[in-house]
Design a protein around this motif. Structure first.
Motif, mmCIF file in Angstrom:
data_model
loop_
_atom_site.group_PDB
_atom_site.id
_atom_site.type_symbol
_atom_site.label_atom_id
_atom_site.label_comp_id
_atom_site.label_asym_id
_atom_site.label_seq_id
_atom_site.Cartn_x
_atom_site.Cartn_y
_atom_site.Cartn_z
ATOM 1 N N LYS A 1 12.298 38.018 48.711
ATOM 2 C CA LYS A 1 11.648 37.004 46.793
ATOM 3 C C LYS A 1 10.306 36.307 47.962
ATOM 4 N N PRO A 2 9.665 35.413 46.740
ATOM 5 C CA PRO A 2 8.501 34.795 47.144
ATOM 6 C C PRO A 2 8.353 33.581 46.797
ATOM 7 N N ALA A 3 8.564 32.597 47.908
ATOM 8 C CA ALA A 3 9.100 31.350 47.666
ATOM 9 C C ALA A 3 7.879 30.232 48.630
ATOM 10 N N GLU B 1 2.479 40.179 42.015
ATOM 11 C CA GLU B 1 2.523 41.817 43.466
ATOM 12 C C GLU B 1 1.738 41.993 43.940
ATOM 13 N N ASN B 2 0.007 40.877 44.103
ATOM 14 C CA ASN B 2 -0.623 40.817 44.909
ATOM 15 C C ASN B 2 -0.395 40.376 46.410
ATOM 16 N N ASP B 3 0.162 39.166 45.281
ATOM 17 C CA ASP B 3 -0.228 38.146 46.770
ATOM 18 C C ASP B 3 1.102 36.638 46.688
ATOM 19 N N ASP B 4 1.919 38.389 46.543
ATOM 20 C CA ASP B 4 3.590 37.475 47.308
ATOM 21 C C ASP B 4 3.849 37.847 48.668
ATOM 22 N N ARG B 5 3.976 35.656 48.891
ATOM 23 C CA ARG B 5 3.892 35.050 50.188
ATOM 24 C C ARG B 5 5.529 34.540 50.570
ATOM 25 N N TRP C 1 3.873 33.976 55.669
ATOM 26 C CA TRP C 1 3.632 35.465 55.304
ATOM 27 C C TRP C 1 3.371 36.611 54.299
ATOM 28 N N PRO C 2 3.549 37.472 54.292
ATOM 29 C CA PRO C 2 2.733 38.776 53.198
ATOM 30 C C PRO C 2 4.209 39.364 52.739
ATOM 31 N N ILE C 3 4.816 38.851 51.645
ATOM 32 C CA ILE C 3 6.040 39.578 51.780
ATOM 33 C C ILE C 3 6.265 40.646 52.454
ATOM 34 N N GLY C 4 5.003 41.530 51.729
ATOM 35 C CA GLY C 4 5.054 43.355 52.415
ATOM 36 C C GLY C 4 5.294 43.447 53.561
ATOM 37 N N ARG C 5 5.064 42.109 54.536
ATOM 38 C CA ARG C 5 4.940 42.155 55.780
ATOM 39 C C ARG C 5 6.095 42.199 56.218
ATOM 40 N N ILE C 6 6.794 41.518 55.570
ATOM 41 C CA ILE C 6 8.405 41.313 56.091
ATOM 42 C C ILE C 6 9.165 42.115 55.383
ATOM 43 N N LYS C 7 8.532 42.780 54.406
ATOM 44 C CA LYS C 7 9.730 43.785 53.713
ATOM 45 C C LYS C 7 9.601 45.293 55.004
ATOM 46 N N ASP C 8 8.711 45.133 55.672
ATOM 47 C CA ASP C 8 7.940 46.372 56.860
ATOM 48 C C ASP C 8 9.367 46.563 58.022
ATOM 49 N N ALA C 9 8.648 44.467 57.936
ATOM 50 C CA ALA C 9 9.703 44.438 59.605
ATOM 51 C C ALA C 9 11.690 45.175 59.184
ATOM 52 N N LEU C 10 11.963 44.284 58.091
ATOM 53 C CA LEU C 10 13.103 44.067 57.605
ATOM 54 C C LEU C 10 13.566 44.573 56.383
ATOM 55 N N SER C 11 13.138 44.874 56.363
ATOM 56 C CA SER C 11 13.821 45.959 54.457
ATOM 57 C C SER C 11 15.285 47.238 55.096
ATOM 58 N N SER C 12 14.421 47.223 55.836
ATOM 59 C CA SER C 12 15.504 48.561 56.430
ATOM 60 C C SER C 12 17.456 48.490 57.023
ATOM 61 N N LEU C 13 17.143 47.035 57.265
ATOM 62 C CA LEU C 13 18.594 46.262 57.415
ATOM 63 C C LEU C 13 19.537 46.001 55.808
ATOM 64 N N GLY C 14 18.626 46.342 54.605
ATOM 65 C CA GLY C 14 19.795 46.052 53.627
ATOM 66 C C GLY C 14 20.457 45.240 52.858
ATOM 67 N N GLY C 15 19.476 43.952 53.334
ATOM 68 C CA GLY C 15 19.700 42.391 53.028
ATOM 69 C C GLY C 15 19.007 42.839 51.646
#
Ligand SMILES: Nc1ncnc2c1ncn2[C@@H]1O[C@H](COP(=O)(O)OP(=O)(O)OP(=O)(O)O)[C@@H](O)[C@H]1O
Ligand SMILES: C[C@@](O)(CCO)CC(=O)[O-]
Ligand SMILES: [Mg+2]
Length: 387
Positions: free
Chosen positions: A128-130, A45-49, A63-77
């Protein structure tokens, strides 16, 4: 678990650019591939990238997964089974994430491929981190479909890891998708190509997905089978160019001279159809193969003239044409032109000595020659236990 995907590059035998405007084109896959390896990481959880390594250009993004979520999670993917276009608002959010990674000035042209990656990744796999690693046999931005091979390989690896596609992960070696999965994969790859090319026809991602040889018009493919040996010398002029800008240039010329250009596109349509017929007509003996090769050469020459008319040739391409003509060989540009690669038909009865001579002369001009197998497999994937 690691999934690897590979997707081939391509040559266009006839019809590039005109195919964007509704004409027929003929393309074949080549035995040079782009490889994508995808390894989903266990969540921490602390370092998902999400990490992307582009080996051919020695670039790494993280990219931290949190950064990607902030930008794109509202799209509902994720929405892996419904390929969607990236809106301009989302594209700007993606670009901001790439700009934060400070790409060196000389490599900014790579941002479009990275944008396509972020769109495909979040749409197909979500957040997902990968770690994703890309390598390629193909020269980038040289007319051999590196952008399409990249989008096809990304889509194949991502779909293989998604819940939408059911693959037997225990099978060994390279695996081929079923028909409906190929169709889905091709649609996603097209969405990636749209981010890189602006207005692609879809021919490059389609031939990379399905492999072999295809006739393509307005989004529809017909698989074709060559009845003759086809050997092409590929010369990379090493003059850099950008497909998006070249396609836009032809569209602008079309706006300025719409009547004249519509005749040009019609002529290319006839050339591509005739070329597909010549390739497919049975050739029972050497004489008929020679006659077919002569027809192909004439059609390639005519197509090259019309590409010049569209404004996508280049001094380096003209040098290749002149050089090969000294050996009575016919050439045409392939892909978007403006530099990049040129095809030269090598007739079956041409002696190896002549081939060596023409290659030596082209290479003395600073060009790079290669002979690649034509018409191999399309997209494939392979599962392996991760080390
Ligand atoms: N292996 C790769 N690693 C990183 N980026 C890549 C790779 N392959 C393709 N690209 C992306 O694709 C872009 C090149 O695409 P472009 O469409 O201009 O040329 P092409 O696809 O090689 O030629 P054509 O479209 O004429 O067949 C690069 O600038 C980069 O953004
Ligand atoms: C120039 C073009 O016709 C082919 C690029 O390989 C563009 C396209 O069809 O998308
Ligand atoms: Mg391309």
């Amino acid at each position: 678990m690691e999934v690897k995907a590979r997707a081939p590059g391509k040559i266009i035998l006839a019809g590039e650019h005109a195919v964007v405007h509704g004409s027929t084109a003929v393309a074949a896959s080549i035995g040079l591939y782009t490889y994508v390896s995808l390894q989903v990481s266990p969540s921490n959880e602390n370092d998902d990238r999400l990490i992307l390594q582009l080996k051919d250009t020695s670039l790494e993004f993280s990219w931290p997964i949190g950064r990607i979520k902030d930008a794109l999670s509202s799209l509902g993917g994720p929405f892996p089974s419904t390929p969607m276009s990236c809106s301009s608002e989302t594209f700007n959010l993606i670009l901001a994430m790439i700009e934060e990674q400070n790409i060196p000035e000389a490599k900014t042209s790579l941002a479009s491929g990275v944008s396509a990656f972020l769109w495909l990744y979040t749409s197909i796999l979500g957040f997902k981190p990968a770690t994703v690693v890309v390598t390629s046999d193909l020269p980038l931005g040289a007319g051999l479909g590196s952008s399409a091979a990249l989008c096809v390989a990304f889509s194949a690896a991502l779909l293989a890891c998604s819940d939408t596609v059911n693959m037997d992960m225990k099978q060994e070696g390279w695996l081929v998708f079923g028909e409906s999965e190929l169709e889905l994969l091709n649609k996603w790859a097209f969405e990636g190509e749209k981010i890189i090319h602006g207005k692609p026809s879809g021919i490059d991602n389609t031939v990379s997905t399905y492999g072999n040889m295809i006739k393509f018009r307005s989004g529809n493919l017909t698989r074709i089978k060559s009845s003759m040996p086809l050997k092409m010398l590929i010369t990379n002029t090493k003059v850099g160019r950008n497909t998006k800008a070249l396609v836009a240039g032809v569209s602008e010329r079309t706006l300025r001279h719409s009547d004249a250009m519509s005749f040009v596109f019609d002529a290319v349509d006839s050339i591509s159809k005739e070329l597909a017929n010549v390739i497919q007509t049975p050739a029972p003996d050497d004489q008929s193969i020679i006659a077919k090769e002569e027809k192909l050469e004439e059609l390639m020459e005519m197509n090259q003239g019309l590409l010049q008319c569209m404004g996508v040739s280049h001094a380096s391409i003209e040098t290749v044409l002149r050089t090969t003509l000294k050996y009575k060989l016919v050439s045409k540009l392939t892909g978007a032109g403006g530099g990049g690669c040129v095809l030269t038909l090598l007739p079956t009865l041409l002696s190896g000595t002549i081939v060596d001579k023409v290659i030596a002369e082209l290479e003395s001009c600073g060009f790079q020659c290669l002979i690649a197998g034509i018409g191999g497999n399309g997209a494939e994937i392979c599962f392996s236990a991760s080390s």
